[in-house]
Design an enzyme around this catalytic site. Structure first.
Site, PDB file in Angstrom:
ATOM      1  N   ARG A  54     -35.455 -15.851   0.591  1.00 21.84           N
ATOM      2  CA  ARG A  54     -36.050 -15.182   1.754  1.00 21.84           C
ATOM      3  C   ARG A  54     -37.510 -15.582   1.928  1.00 21.84           C
ATOM      4  NH1 ARG A  54     -33.720  -9.147   1.173  1.00 21.84           N
ATOM      5  NH2 ARG A  54     -34.538  -9.411  -0.903  1.00 21.84           N
ATOM      6  N   HIS A  55     -37.728 -16.905   1.940  1.00 24.32           N
ATOM      7  CA  HIS A  55     -39.069 -17.423   2.158  1.00 24.32           C
ATOM      8  C   HIS A  55     -39.001 -18.887   2.587  1.00 24.32           C
ATOM      9  CE1 HIS A  55     -38.363 -18.439  -2.148  1.00 24.32           C
ATOM     10  NE2 HIS A  55     -38.987 -19.565  -1.813  1.00 24.32           N
ATOM     11  N   ALA A  56     -40.135 -19.409   2.970  1.00 22.74           N
ATOM     12  CA  ALA A  56     -40.324 -20.829   3.241  1.00 22.74           C
ATOM     13  C   ALA A  56     -41.600 -21.246   2.514  1.00 22.74           C
ATOM     14  CB  ALA A  56     -40.453 -21.074   4.746  1.00 22.74           C
TER      15      ALA A  56
END
Length: 140
Positions: A54-56
């Site tokens: 749940r990130h970049a």
């Protein structure tokens, strides 16, 4: 912002045989790794109900490998393209470039090996999805 390819699968060499076992190798000096490794980490014993990632990243490139079990990786690029990858062979990795939102869901027995192009730096993470969309949307 640098131009990176979309996420894609990488097949590592699978050396050996069923009767003796296998070894797969990735080296910084040649394919199939698209970058020089600066960090290696692994995740394990993750409950199946947990969605990780749940990130970049701003700069970090990664290759994710399911060395055991199954991992479902969902990627979303800034242009809205969504891809779903099922990792379950230890000689196949998923290249995740910077600026790609990604989530992982693991089978209980899964062990994920991650090869990263950068050392850990919290400032490299973008953890809010709306911020990700605003920062890298094609209109910006």
């Amino acid at each position: 912002m640098a131009d990176y390819p979309a996420p894609y699968l990488i097949q590592f060499p699978k050396l050996g045989a069923a009767d003796i076992g296998y070894i797969s190798v990735g080296e910084n000096t040649k394919d199939p790794l698209p970058f020089a490794m600066q960090r290696v980490f692994w995740t394990y014993h993750t409950p199946e109900s947990i969605l990780r990632g749940r990130h970049a990243h701003h700069r970090t490139e990664q290759v994710l490998i399911a060395v055991a079990g199954r991992i479902i990786v969902t990627t979303e690029q800034a242009n809205g393209d969504i891809q779903i990858f099922r990792l379950e062979d230890p000689f196949v990795g998923l290249y995740v470039p910077p600026c790609v939102w990604h989530t992982m869901q693991y089978s209980h027995t899964a062990v994920q090996l991650a090869l990263a192009s950068q050392p850990y730096e919290e400032a490299d993470y973008i953890r809010d999805f709306q911020e990700f969309r605003q920062r890298w949307s094609p209109q910006n």
